[in-house]
Structures are given as structure tokens and as C-alpha cells.
Design an enzyme around this catalytic site. Structure first.
Site, PDB file in Angstrom:
ATOM      1  N   LYS A   1       0.795  -1.074   0.016  1.00 50.38           N
ATOM      2  CA  LYS A   1      -0.069   0.124  -0.064  1.00 50.38           C
ATOM      3  C   LYS A   1       1.021   1.236  -0.178  1.00 50.38           C
ATOM      4  O   LYS A   1       2.032   1.420   0.647  1.00 50.38           O
ATOM      5  CB  LYS A   1      -0.811  -0.010   1.250  1.00 50.38           C
TER       6      LYS A   1
ATOM      7  N   GLU B   1     -19.477  -4.602  11.088  1.00 48.39           N
ATOM      8  CA  GLU B   1     -20.572  -3.721  11.597  1.00 48.39           C
ATOM      9  C   GLU B   1     -21.765  -4.625  12.601  1.00 48.39           C
ATOM     10  O   GLU B   1     -21.981  -4.270  13.871  1.00 48.39           O
ATOM     11  CB  GLU B   1     -21.161  -2.707  11.000  1.00 48.39           C
TER      12      GLU B   1
ATOM     13  N   ARG C   1     -25.437  -1.222   8.186  1.00 46.95           N
ATOM     14  CA  ARG C   1     -25.158  -2.602   7.669  1.00 46.95           C
ATOM     15  C   ARG C   1     -25.736  -3.307   9.055  1.00 46.95           C
ATOM     16  O   ARG C   1     -26.192  -4.587   8.889  1.00 46.95           O
ATOM     17  CB  ARG C   1     -23.590  -2.888   7.987  1.00 46.95           C
TER      18      ARG C   1
HETATM   19  C1  LIG Z   1     -19.178  -1.384   5.511  1.00 51.22           C
HETATM   20  C2  LIG Z   1     -17.805  -0.253   5.576  1.00 51.22           C
HETATM   21  N1  LIG Z   1     -17.143  -0.199   6.814  1.00 51.22           N
HETATM   22  C3  LIG Z   1     -16.058   0.568   6.788  1.00 51.22           C
HETATM   23  C4  LIG Z   1     -15.572   1.100   5.558  1.00 51.22           C
HETATM   24  C5  LIG Z   1     -14.345   1.931   5.830  1.00 51.22           C
HETATM   25  N2  LIG Z   1     -13.570   1.448   5.003  1.00 51.22           N
HETATM   26  C6  LIG Z   1     -13.089   1.922   3.563  1.00 51.22           C
HETATM   27  S1  LIG Z   1     -11.704   1.297   2.776  1.00 51.22           S
HETATM   28  C7  LIG Z   1     -11.497   0.503   4.400  1.00 51.22           C
HETATM   29  C8  LIG Z   1     -10.351  -0.721   4.366  1.00 51.22           C
HETATM   30  C9  LIG Z   1     -10.504  -1.406   3.290  1.00 51.22           C
HETATM   31  O1  LIG Z   1      -9.133  -2.091   3.251  1.00 51.22           O
HETATM   32  P1  LIG Z   1      -8.794  -3.036   1.955  1.00 51.22           P
HETATM   33  O2  LIG Z   1      -9.981  -3.562   1.437  1.00 51.22           O
HETATM   34  O3  LIG Z   1      -7.743  -3.937   2.326  1.00 51.22           O
HETATM   35  O4  LIG Z   1      -8.273  -2.025   0.766  1.00 51.22           O
HETATM   36  P2  LIG Z   1      -6.881  -1.177   0.788  1.00 51.22           P
HETATM   37  O5  LIG Z   1      -7.338   0.264   1.069  1.00 51.22           O
HETATM   38  O6  LIG Z   1      -6.015  -1.798   1.713  1.00 51.22           O
HETATM   39  O7  LIG Z   1      -6.727  -1.376  -0.809  1.00 51.22           O
HETATM   40  C10 LIG Z   1     -12.375   0.729   5.358  1.00 51.22           C
HETATM   41  C11 LIG Z   1     -12.320   0.158   6.824  1.00 51.22           C
HETATM   42  C12 LIG Z   1     -16.287   0.734   4.418  1.00 51.22           C
HETATM   43  N3  LIG Z   1     -16.101   1.719   3.253  1.00 51.22           N
HETATM   44  N4  LIG Z   1     -17.544   0.171   4.650  1.00 51.22           N
HETATM   45 MG   LIG Z   2      -5.835  -3.900   2.115  1.00 52.07          MG
END
Ligand SMILES: Cc1ncc(C[n+]2csc(CCOP(=O)(O)OP(=O)(O)O)c2C)c(N)n1
Ligand SMILES: [Mg+2]
Ligand SMILES: CC(=O)[C@@H](O)[C@H](O)COP(=O)(O)O
Length: 650
Positions: free
Chosen positions: A295, A380, A408
């Protein structure tokens, strides 16, 4: 626009390939070396553009090669690319003809920060909330087969998003259906925060264990050498094969679920990615491609601290210094600080976050009380039910959650928290407009979907000091679930009382006396109403302003008093006009058969409000002082009130 101007001279590097790419088909004529050069140009572009606009930099820097390889190997939009969350689709946007819109990224009327179907035929699935991509993929694959078509369906999901319950539900179904589709796991070991959970541990093991890292082909060759002859030896052979598979084949969990596992593959090596996709194309049924990425790749500050650089405000490229506007502390910060104070007093307090520890202001609390902050991942629903159980065992859980993501957990809130009347405190952050994330993230529905649930108490403070008192109110309330909601903005900079005193449940306060006309406002809208009252006062109109700080229960005494006085009113809230506080007021009067009182509603209209600043979103929907003045004048002309019964000091 001339694409040659896209890369500034600041970096000293001039893009050669990037300006030539207007649509993804053009990638197919490039060599792997050229694609690798293009990846560098894309990174430079993103680093420069986002230094001005801000945005989800680290996630996008991590998927440059992966997105290039996908567009190189497949044919979007015929082949369907589904991005989970959709915050990591900037490279896809660049390659599909939107390079010239990056100056408007997440700006009002500009390009959306997420996948957006109205922007491009290449955007086939919108998200914003996590873990929906696999359900979308199986849905599209089933539809494709029923229609007799033969396009590819490809879902790209992050390791963070894979912690979400929906993703597990979909994997279970995908393994069962055995449709042709590809799940790409973009594993960078990070959610927004460092990723958590047993699945995360399993993936880390695959990443790091040298045995697991052996190429699958190599292992399969070895297994083939075990003699396949009849009788005892064959039985032993096949058992041995299975055991070896469990010991040595990476991703056996996914294989057991019915997906062919490929990988892990270096997600920054375009050649290897292309090879892996070719391999995947020869597989029947669902394929799971495990891609390892970093990342923030290619920009040192973001690589060093991808947590900070997940979603970033503008910054200086050279130093990585983040340019934050100075202002009063955010409501979130005041929440975090107050929770520590309360945590010192009451050891039963446990903070629960579904993957948003920093965004929810919980890092200081977790440092002070490492055992009393639980990050459950993007879960959630699970968080809500777990909070119910914690409460039933005598703890004082604080479910710290963004309004939008709490959607959710609706059933768990009804079924597990409210029906059990469990003493769960809800700290609902990002309530109201959230600004640049836009329509998927607006926190405007929670009043409507919470206030009708029996046992729920719900409040919103007019300023950050009142938030502190509400937190104390919630802690001392032992009669069931209680929620306080607060916005994604800076506080008013008011004095913060040291001594915290519970607010009587269901009691509103009049913050400005008036006559004939009143605004019942909640949260930051109280300030907006006061500004309107100031403007009207200059015209000799005395507007009463009420801080309607409980959405449930309502201050029935005050509502009856207002009706008796013949006061006409506006209910002002940064929440869906349908079903929120205004609806509650109308329902109350109807239940008392009071039909003379004139109530006009000012809230979020019945449509999704797009990205922009909070100010722009309020202006678009009329939730401003000028809007209130206009609405009061309309009420005055439709329902004149005999002014002059009360004398006001000038
Ligand atoms: C239901 C929900 N909860 C929390 C979030 C907040 N959120 C957005 S991106 C993310 C992390 C996602 O991580 P990953 O899928 O590994 O993507 P990366 O940014 O590491 O590429 C979170 C917790 C969300 N978008 N949707
Ligand atoms: Mg990730
Ligand atoms: C993509 C996503 O859902 C998060 O990254 C979100 O953008 C965070 O929002 P805040 O900036 O309000 O924490």
C-alpha cells in the site's frame, strides 16, 4: 484538453506513454517493459494530482500494476471489473478516459472518488461501503450464464474488505455455484488500519512462510510423482497427497471452499500478473488469485505510513508534509478525549470499532487502555451483536461507528440490542453531511432507522461541550440503548466544562426566545438557526430557537406548549426529511389530534447528495441561514401570526 499538460514539470519527469492512453484497448499494443514505464508515469500523475485535491492515495498507488495488467489482459467494459469499496479505482479511471478530470476529484460537481456508472461505461458496479464485490460478481456471473453470454466477471477485493461478513457469505455461495468468475485478493496487509483477524493471520502465513511460497506448479509436479497404482498403495498415495496439500499448498482454505487458488503473486510484477491471469483463464469454475501488494507503493511517505496516507488531505510532495487547515478540534477529537476521561472513572467502558480506530478518534483511548478497545474488522453487524452481549454481561460498551456504516447493522440493533434492551452506548460519528466522500457515505439516515425502534434513546449535541455532557448522560443511563450522534466537522471552539452533568432524558432547551415562529433544530443546525434568527431580528422578527437535542424521546411538554401558544415552526435537521426529527414532531401532533399547529420540514430531500464540501451540500439542499429565513417568511405569509404579545429587549 491536451493530455501532454497532465504531468507537471515539478517532478522534472515528463510522461511519454500516459498522454497517449485514452482508452484501455491501447494498452494491448504495449510491451511489458512499456507497461512498467507506464506504471511509473501513473504513479507520478497520482502523487501530483492528489497533492492538490487529496484522496485515497495509498490504496491507489498499490494497485497500479494490477489495474494495468487487468486492462491489458481483459476487455472492459465487455468484461466486468468490480472494485470492492471502489476507493482504489483511480488508475482504472485514468485508463478509461478520465485523466483530465483529476483536478476535480471529489470536488462539487467534479469526478467522484468512487466507481460511478454515470461517469463511464467501464464503471459497472458502484460501492463505497465495503465487501459487496463478491456478491456482485456472482450475481453478474449468474445473469451472464442465463443470458448465454461469455464475458469475464472479475472482482477485486482488498484484504480489509475480505474481513466483512458479506464477503464470506458470497465466497460460500461462489464455491457452491461453481460459475466461471475471478476473485482477485489485493492483499496489502492493511485495512485502513493494520488489518485484524484470523483470516488476516492466515493470509500473512501464506505471505511469509517459505514452504507456502513454493510455486503451486512445483508442488503439483511433486504430488504427481506419488504413484497412482491400485490397492493399498493408491489409497496411501492419495491420503499422502491430501496431507501434503494441506501442509504445502497455499490457499488450501479457498480450495476447500471450491475456488481454484492461484498465487501468491507479486502484484508489482506486471509480467507475473499477466502470466497468472493467463493461467486463470484456463481454469473452469471460480478462481481465487492472491496478489501481494504494498500500500502506498512508489511514494516513500505513503509506503512508510500507509495508515496515515489511506485517505489524505493535500500535501507537499517533496516533504510529504500534510497541509491541514487549522481549526477548532473536531467533534471526533472531543469524543476521543472525553472517552478517556470517562474510561478512567469507569473500568466497564469498552470501545468497539468496526475497522475505523483512527477515524473514530479511538487511538488515544486504545493507547491508554489497550485491553479495552476492540477492532473487529469491517464487521458492523458482528460489532453490534457483540456489544449487546458485552452489555448483558455488565460491561459498558461504546459502539463507535460511522452513521453510514451502521446501516449494515440494522437488524442486529433491532434484534440483539434494542429487543434485549441492552445498555449499549452508540457513538455515531459522521452524522449529517460528510463532504467529499459523497452519497455512499452521507450520515443522514440513522435518525430515521433508529428512532422507531422500541427502547432506543437518541440525542445530538449543539456543540462539542454538549457532546461531553451527552457522553456522561449515556454512561449514567442504565435503562437500555442510548445513542449520541455528531458530525464530521470542527466544533464551535466553545469552552469545555470539566465537570460533566447528565442531561435530563428528553429535555430540549430554548437557546433563543422568540414569538410566533420557532425553529426546532438539532446538532450543527442549531447554529444555522441562530444565524437565521440574527438576520430576522434585524427585520424585527423574533424567532425562537430550540435545541431539539433528543430525537427520541421528544420533549412532549415543550411541543404541547408551542402548540398552545400557536407557534408555527420549522424543524431543521441535516438528516433525511422523511422519517427523522421533523416526521417525529408531526407524528406527535397527529397522535394528540393537534392539527392546527403549522410545522414545516427542512431536512435532506429524497435523493442521494453527491460529493463536495459540507458547505456546498448544505447550500444545495437549503440547510443554511438564508434557507431558514426564506422558509420562515414563507410560513409568515401563509400563516400570519399576531406579533406583539411579548416584549423583547432590543
Ligand atoms: C461497511 C464499511 N465499513 C467501513 C468502511 C471504511 N473503509 C473504507 S476502505 C477500508 C479499508 C479497506 O481495506 P482493503 O479492502 O484492504 O483496501 P486497501 O485500502 O487496503 O486497498 C475501510 C475500513 C467501508 N467503506 N465500508
Ligand atoms: Mg488492504
Ligand atoms: C473509503 C472509505 O470508506 C474511507 O476511507 C472513508 O473515506 C473514510 O472517511 P473519513 O475521512 O471520514 O474517515
Amino acid at each position: 484538453m491536451d493530455n501532454h499538460t497532465l504531468i507537471t514539470k515539478e517532478s522534472g519527469e515528463i510522461a511519454v506513454l500516459l498522454p497517449q492512453i485514452n482508452e484501455p484497448g491501447q494498452l494491448k499494443s504495449l510491451s511489458v517493459d512499456e507497461l512498467t514505464s507506464l506504471a511509473a508515469e501513473i504513479r507520478q500523475f497520482l502523487i501530483e494530482k492528489l497533492s492538490v485535491t487529496g484522496g485515497h492515495l495509498a490504496s491507489n498507488l498499490g494497485v497500479v500494476e494490477l489495474t494495468l495488467a487487468l486492462h491489458y489482459c481483459y476487455n472492459s467494459p465487455r468484461d466486468k471489473f468490480i472494485f470492492d469499496v471502489g476507493h482504489q479505482a483511480y488508475v482504472h479511471k485514468m485508463l478509461t478516459g478520465r485523466m483530465d478530470q483529476f483536478d476535480t476529484l471529489r470536488k462539487y460537481k467534479g469526478m467522484c472518488g468512487f466507481v460511478k456508472r454515470s461517469e463511464s461505461e467501464h464503471d459497472v458496479w458502484e460501492a463505497g461501503h465495503s465487501s459487496t464485490s463478491l456478491s456482485a460478481a456472482i450475481g453478474m456471473a449468474v445473469a451472464r450464464d442465463l443470458k448465454g453470454e461469455n464475458n469475464k466477471v472479475i472482482a477485486m477485493i482488498g484484504d480489509g474488505a475480505l474481513t466483512g461478513g458479506m464477503a464470506f457469505e458470497a465466497l460460500n455461495h461462489i464455491g457452491h455455484e461453481q460459475k466461471d468468475l475471478m476473485v482477485i485478493l489485493n492483499d496489502n496487509e492493511m485495512s485502513i488500519a493494520p488489518n485484524v483477524g484470523a483470516m488476516h493471520n492466515y493470509l500473512s502465513k501464506i505471505r511469509s512462510d517459505r514452504h507456502y511460497l513454493r510455486a503451486k506448479d512445483e508442488l503439483e509436479m511433486m504430488l504427481k510423482k506419488i504413484p497412482a497404482i491400485g490397492g493399498m498403495l493408491a489409497k496411501t498415495g492419495s491420503r499422502l497427497k491430501e496431507s501434503l496439500k494441506y501442509m504445502m499448498v497455499p490457499g488450501v482454505l479457498f480450495e476447500e471452499l471450491g475456488l481454484t487458488y492461484l498465487g501468491p503473486v507479486d502484484g508489482h510484477d506486471i509480467h507475473k500478473l499477466i502470466e497468472t491471469f493467463k493461467q486463470a483463464d484456463n481454469v473452469r469454475g471460480p478462481v481465487f488469485v492472491h496478489v501481494l501488494t504494498t500500500k502506498g507503493k512508489g511514494y516513500k511517505p505513503a509506503e512508510a505510513d500507509s495508515y496515515k496516507w489511506h485517505g489524505i488531505t493535500p500535501y507537499k510532495i517533496e516533504s510529504g508534509q500534510v497541509l491541514k487547515s487549522v481549526g477548532n478540534p473536531m467533534y471526533t477529537d472531543v469524543f476521543g478525549k472525553t472517552l478517556i476521561e470517562l474510561g478512567e472513572q469507569d473500568s466497564r467502558i469498552i470501545a468497539v470499532t468496526p475497522a475505523m480506530p483512527k477515524g473514530s478518534g479511538l487511538i488515544p483511548f486504545s493507547e491508554r487502555f489497550p485491553d479495552r478497545m476492540i477492532d473487529v474488522g469491517i464487521a458492523e453487524q458482528h460489532a453490534a451483536t457483540m456489544c449487546a452481549a458485552l452489555a448483558m454481561e455488565g460491561m459498558k460498551p461504546v459502539f463507535a461507528v460511522y452513521s453510514t456504516f451502521m446501516q449494515r447493522a440494522y437488524d442486529q440493533i433491532v434484534h440483539d440490542i434494542c429487543r434485549h434492551n441492552a445498555n449499549v452506548m452508540f457513538a455515531i460519528d459522521r452524522a449529517g453531511y460528510v463532504g467529499d466522500d459523497g452519497e455512499t457515505h452521507q450520515g443522514v439516515f440513522d435518525i430515521a432507522f433508529m428512532r422507531h425502534i422500541p427502547n432506543m434513546v437518541m440525542m445530538m449535541p449543539k456543540d462539542e461541550n454538549e457532546l461531553r455532557h451527552m457522553m456522561k448522560t449515556a454512561l449514567e443511563y442504565n435503562d437500555g440503548p442510548i445513542a449520541y450522534r455528531y458530525p464530521r466537522i470542527n466544533g464551535l471552539g466553545v469552552h469545555l466544562d470539566e465537570e460533566l452533568v447528565p442531561i435530563p432524558i428528553g429535555k430540549w432547551e430554548t437557546v433563543r426566545e422568540g414569538e410566533g415562529y420557532a425553529v426546532l433544530a438539532c446538532g450543527p443546525m442549531v447554529q444555522v438557526a441562530l444565524e437565521a434568527a440574527d438576520q430576522l431580528k434585524r427585520e424585527g422578527i423574533h424567532l425562537q430557537v430550540v435545541n431539539a437535542r433528543f430525537m427520541k424521546p421528544l420533549d412532549e411538554e415543550m411541543l404541547l406548549e408551542l402548540a398552545e401558544n400557536g407557534t408555527n415552526m420549522v424543524v431543521l435537521e441535516e438528516a433525511s426529511e422523511a422519517g427523522s426529527l421533523g416526521s417525529a414532531v408531526l407524528e406527535f401532533y397527529a397522535s394528540k389530534h393537534i392539527f392546527d399547529t403549522k410545522v414545516s420540514l427542512m431536512g435532506v430531500p429524497d435523493r442521494f447528495i453527491e460529493h463536495g464540501s459540507v458547505k456546498e451540500q448544505r447550500e444545495e439542499t437549503g440547510l443554511t441561514a438564508a434557507g431558514v429565513v426564506g422558509e420562515i417568511k414563507k410560513l409568515m405569509s401563509l400563516h400570519p401570526y399576531e406579533i406583539g404579545k411579548t416584549q423583547f429587549p432590543s
